[in-house]
Design a protein around this motif. Sequence first.
Motif, PDB file in Angstrom:
ATOM      1  N   VAL A  97       0.269   4.117  11.244  1.00 44.11           N
ATOM      2  CA  VAL A  97      -0.653   5.122  10.241  1.00 44.11           C
ATOM      3  C   VAL A  97       0.186   5.465   9.468  1.00 44.11           C
ATOM      4  O   VAL A  97       1.348   5.237   9.087  1.00 44.11           O
ATOM      5  N   THR A  98      -0.249   5.383   8.528  1.00 47.56           N
ATOM      6  CA  THR A  98      -0.206   6.096   6.970  1.00 47.56           C
ATOM      7  C   THR A  98       0.284   7.266   6.619  1.00 47.56           C
ATOM      8  O   THR A  98      -0.331   8.039   6.493  1.00 47.56           O
ATOM      9  N   VAL A  99       1.271   7.440   7.494  1.00 48.98           N
ATOM     10  CA  VAL A  99       1.934   8.868   7.297  1.00 48.98           C
ATOM     11  C   VAL A  99       3.506   8.348   7.060  1.00 48.98           C
ATOM     12  O   VAL A  99       4.243   7.424   7.317  1.00 48.98           O
ATOM     13  N   PRO A 100       4.119   8.581   5.565  1.00 47.24           N
ATOM     14  CA  PRO A 100       5.386   8.658   5.765  1.00 47.24           C
ATOM     15  C   PRO A 100       6.505   9.092   6.743  1.00 47.24           C
ATOM     16  O   PRO A 100       5.786   9.541   7.767  1.00 47.24           O
ATOM     17  N   ASN A 101       7.881   7.761   6.608  1.00 47.00           N
ATOM     18  CA  ASN A 101       8.724   8.310   7.157  1.00 47.00           C
ATOM     19  C   ASN A 101       9.409   9.188   7.722  1.00 47.00           C
ATOM     20  O   ASN A 101       9.502   9.881   6.234  1.00 47.00           O
ATOM     21  N   GLU A 102      10.197   9.402   8.169  1.00 45.30           N
ATOM     22  CA  GLU A 102      10.753  10.605   7.902  1.00 45.30           C
ATOM     23  C   GLU A 102      10.531  12.255   7.443  1.00 45.30           C
ATOM     24  O   GLU A 102      11.063  12.535   6.486  1.00 45.30           O
ATOM     25  N   SER A 103       9.027  12.271   8.171  1.00 43.28           N
ATOM     26  CA  SER A 103       8.414  13.386   7.144  1.00 43.28           C
ATOM     27  C   SER A 103       8.441  14.131   9.381  1.00 43.28           C
ATOM     28  O   SER A 103       8.202  13.886  10.299  1.00 43.28           O
ATOM     29  N   LYS A 104       7.889  15.382   9.134  1.00 43.85           N
ATOM     30  CA  LYS A 104       7.745  16.351  10.234  1.00 43.85           C
ATOM     31  C   LYS A 104       6.846  15.624  11.210  1.00 43.85           C
ATOM     32  O   LYS A 104       6.629  15.388  12.494  1.00 43.85           O
ATOM     33  N   GLU A 105       5.726  15.310   9.672  1.00 43.10           N
ATOM     34  CA  GLU A 105       4.399  14.882  11.201  1.00 43.10           C
ATOM     35  C   GLU A 105       4.336  13.410  10.974  1.00 43.10           C
ATOM     36  O   GLU A 105       4.046  13.362  12.796  1.00 43.10           O
ATOM     37  N   GLY A 106       5.361  12.481  10.589  1.00 41.28           N
ATOM     38  CA  GLY A 106       5.660  11.143  11.089  1.00 41.28           C
ATOM     39  C   GLY A 106       6.117  11.417  12.729  1.00 41.28           C
ATOM     40  O   GLY A 106       5.539  11.087  13.621  1.00 41.28           O
ATOM     41  N   GLU A 107       7.645  12.256  12.740  1.00 37.20           N
ATOM     42  CA  GLU A 107       7.738  12.240  14.199  1.00 37.20           C
ATOM     43  C   GLU A 107       6.528  12.928  14.727  1.00 37.20           C
ATOM     44  O   GLU A 107       6.678  12.195  15.962  1.00 37.20           O
ATOM     45  N   LEU A 108       6.294  13.913  15.052  1.00 34.31           N
ATOM     46  CA  LEU A 108       5.486  14.196  16.054  1.00 34.31           C
ATOM     47  C   LEU A 108       4.247  13.426  16.075  1.00 34.31           C
ATOM     48  O   LEU A 108       3.953  12.942  17.125  1.00 34.31           O
ATOM     49  N   VAL A 109       3.570  12.226  14.943  1.00 36.10           N
ATOM     50  CA  VAL A 109       3.014  11.193  15.380  1.00 36.10           C
ATOM     51  C   VAL A 109       3.872   9.906  16.569  1.00 36.10           C
ATOM     52  O   VAL A 109       2.938  10.112  17.485  1.00 36.10           O
ATOM     53  N   THR A 110       4.715   9.951  15.562  1.00 36.92           N
ATOM     54  CA  THR A 110       5.957   8.810  16.870  1.00 36.92           C
ATOM     55  C   THR A 110       5.410   9.132  17.942  1.00 36.92           C
ATOM     56  O   THR A 110       5.651   8.591  19.257  1.00 36.92           O
ATOM     57  N   GLU A 131       0.507  -1.012   0.026  1.00 38.09           N
ATOM     58  CA  GLU A 131      -0.117   0.613   0.223  1.00 38.09           C
ATOM     59  C   GLU A 131       0.975   1.160   0.121  1.00 38.09           C
ATOM     60  O   GLU A 131       0.679   2.413  -1.094  1.00 38.09           O
ATOM     61  N   GLY A 132       2.108   1.238   0.555  1.00 37.96           N
ATOM     62  CA  GLY A 132       3.046   2.401   0.675  1.00 37.96           C
ATOM     63  C   GLY A 132       3.391   2.668   1.888  1.00 37.96           C
ATOM     64  O   GLY A 132       3.143   1.672   3.131  1.00 37.96           O
ATOM     65  N   LYS A 133       4.619   3.884   2.288  1.00 43.01           N
ATOM     66  CA  LYS A 133       5.026   3.986   3.960  1.00 43.01           C
ATOM     67  C   LYS A 133       4.682   3.874   4.706  1.00 43.01           C
ATOM     68  O   LYS A 133       2.944   4.584   3.914  1.00 43.01           O
ATOM     69  N   SER A 134       4.377   3.659   5.352  1.00 43.41           N
ATOM     70  CA  SER A 134       3.798   3.951   6.884  1.00 43.41           C
ATOM     71  C   SER A 134       4.416   3.872   7.954  1.00 43.41           C
ATOM     72  O   SER A 134       5.418   3.336   8.444  1.00 43.41           O
ATOM     73  N   LEU A 135       4.013   4.597   9.068  1.00 42.93           N
ATOM     74  CA  LEU A 135       5.414   4.616  10.487  1.00 42.93           C
ATOM     75  C   LEU A 135       4.211   3.408  10.879  1.00 42.93           C
ATOM     76  O   LEU A 135       3.196   2.991  11.116  1.00 42.93           O
ATOM     77  N   LYS A 136       6.182   2.485  12.029  1.00 44.62           N
ATOM     78  CA  LYS A 136       5.101   1.160  12.484  1.00 44.62           C
ATOM     79  C   LYS A 136       5.402   1.605  14.129  1.00 44.62           C
ATOM     80  O   LYS A 136       6.421   2.429  14.392  1.00 44.62           O
ATOM     81  N   HIS A 137       4.160   1.254  14.553  1.00 44.94           N
ATOM     82  CA  HIS A 137       4.695   0.811  16.013  1.00 44.94           C
ATOM     83  C   HIS A 137       4.221  -0.016  16.546  1.00 44.94           C
ATOM     84  O   HIS A 137       3.605  -0.159  16.968  1.00 44.94           O
ATOM     85  N   ASP A 138       5.653  -0.436  17.013  1.00 44.20           N
ATOM     86  CA  ASP A 138       5.093  -2.202  17.702  1.00 44.20           C
ATOM     87  C   ASP A 138       4.969  -1.771  18.937  1.00 44.20           C
ATOM     88  O   ASP A 138       5.491  -2.397  19.597  1.00 44.20           O
TER      89      ASP A 138
END
Length: 457
Positions: A385-398, A335-342
């Motif tokens: 979460v379907t937010v690209p890694n290494e994005s500002k938004e990704g960092e905030l979400v994680t 599906e594409g890049k996503s943020l993984k939180h295990d």
Amino acid sequence: MMLIDKLKKIVGQDGLTQDKSELEPRLTDWRGVVRGEAYAVVFPACSKEVSLVVQACAEVGVSIVPQGGNTGMCAGSVPDNSGEQVIISLARMSAIRAVDAANFSMEVEAGCILENIQNEASAVNLHFPLSLGAEGSCQIGGNLSTNAGGINVLRYGTARAQVLGLEVVLADGTIVNSLRSLQKDTAGYDLKQLFIGSEGTLGIITAATLRLYPQPGEKTTALVALKEAGDAVNLLGQLRTVLADKIEAFELVSGYAFELLEKHIPDSRLPFTEKESWYVLIDVAIEDDKVRLERALMDALEIGLICNAVVAKNSTEAEKLWRMRHSIAEAERAEGKSLKHDISVPGSRMQEFLQRGDQLLSSISPDARLIVFGHVGDDNLHYNVTVPNESKEGELVTGAIYDLVDELGGSFSAEHGVGQLKRHYLLKYRSTAEISLMRTLKAALDPENILNPGKVI
Ligand code: FAD
Ligand code: MLT
Ligand code: ZN
């Protein structure tokens, strides 16, 4: 003599390569998130060769990246960008050395593919319970180095619990052979446990003695539909009062994860006409318990805890359901890049985590979608979460999700390890005393930082 010539002398001309196309698949992680470069990949054929390769590298200060099936989720097996590191692949060390059925144990080399170990145990009517989606290509050395979890932790524990003995090569080439096959052994420190879960930073695992179990026999598999994810925890509690420890697997899958399966994985289809937001896939050991499971599910249906359920009629139906579960990572990747939180949180706080996690996400990234699935029976969710890694938004979400997990007494890494992707979170969420002890251990075992530098700590 150049390092490459020394290495060739140890493993032979065919035991290594610097060829770009042969190196290529070993330079990127399974998800395609991280890429590195390498000086060479070396394929030792025995523990002695691993030891000599480590010595040769250590002599010239070249660091080593141990690599198994390269299916890890935190890029622990991917070299850095220097192009100077040597990858040690355990692929040639794939022998099953011995099966001792009377002792319920098996000795294997580290490069043995997990599925081959499962099959070898079945062949003598025994059972090796570690099971995960990558089992056709991951190696037992990688499983132990990441202390892998998978779908049967609920009943059997993580990879750590399946080990009776271990053989390890240290940073100076010393071979530590603790390949005992004892159920009980309290003589000194339990050294093997130091290397399990250390992701190749303290030593290279070259062989293991594994614990085998009696065959659980026929299993009953059920797929249950739920309105709320939090109900899964209550359902598990109810089923446990009836089925005790016979529940082998209890896996949560969101409706959206099933949509991705139907979109990307051939032959994937939900066996319900009416779709719900959440599903739980359950395995119960011993066929006689089918009736008890069905009765317990009927009770759950009557009180509105679940919306629907199907019990697999035969092993083909059960396998189809499990194939879908094991393919979620692949569907997510397609599906594409996503943020993984295990993540894991105590079961009693799971409901709160899910509610507050939803709220956090809608406030930080309202357009993102959650892909949630995982080992809810072990309090471990893949809360992706379907937010690209290494994005500002990704960092905030994680950051927000991990802070919540931490507040609830959970872990930011339940089963995938730390690798190179989560190092800074280890520093943030483990105490100063814990980090200091980890550093002391690393310095004692690998003073020159030869083994997998830049990973974990
Ligand atoms: P690699 O990825 O090659 O290496 C992992 C780490 O171990 C690296 O740090 C590497 O340096 C080190 N390492 C490898 N071999 C050795 C060795 N012999 N000695 C010392 N260090 C070594 N994980 C789970 O826990 N549960 C799951 O359910 C699960 N499902 C998965 C499903 C899919 C489809 C995929 C792709 C991965 C999944 N994983 C899961 C992640 C992964 O941890 C496991 O696949 C597996 O344990 C990694 O084994 P590997 O041989 O591929 O190791
Ligand atoms: C799983 O449970 O399927 C794995 O841990 C893989 C993943 O998280 O993608
Ligand atoms: Zn998992």
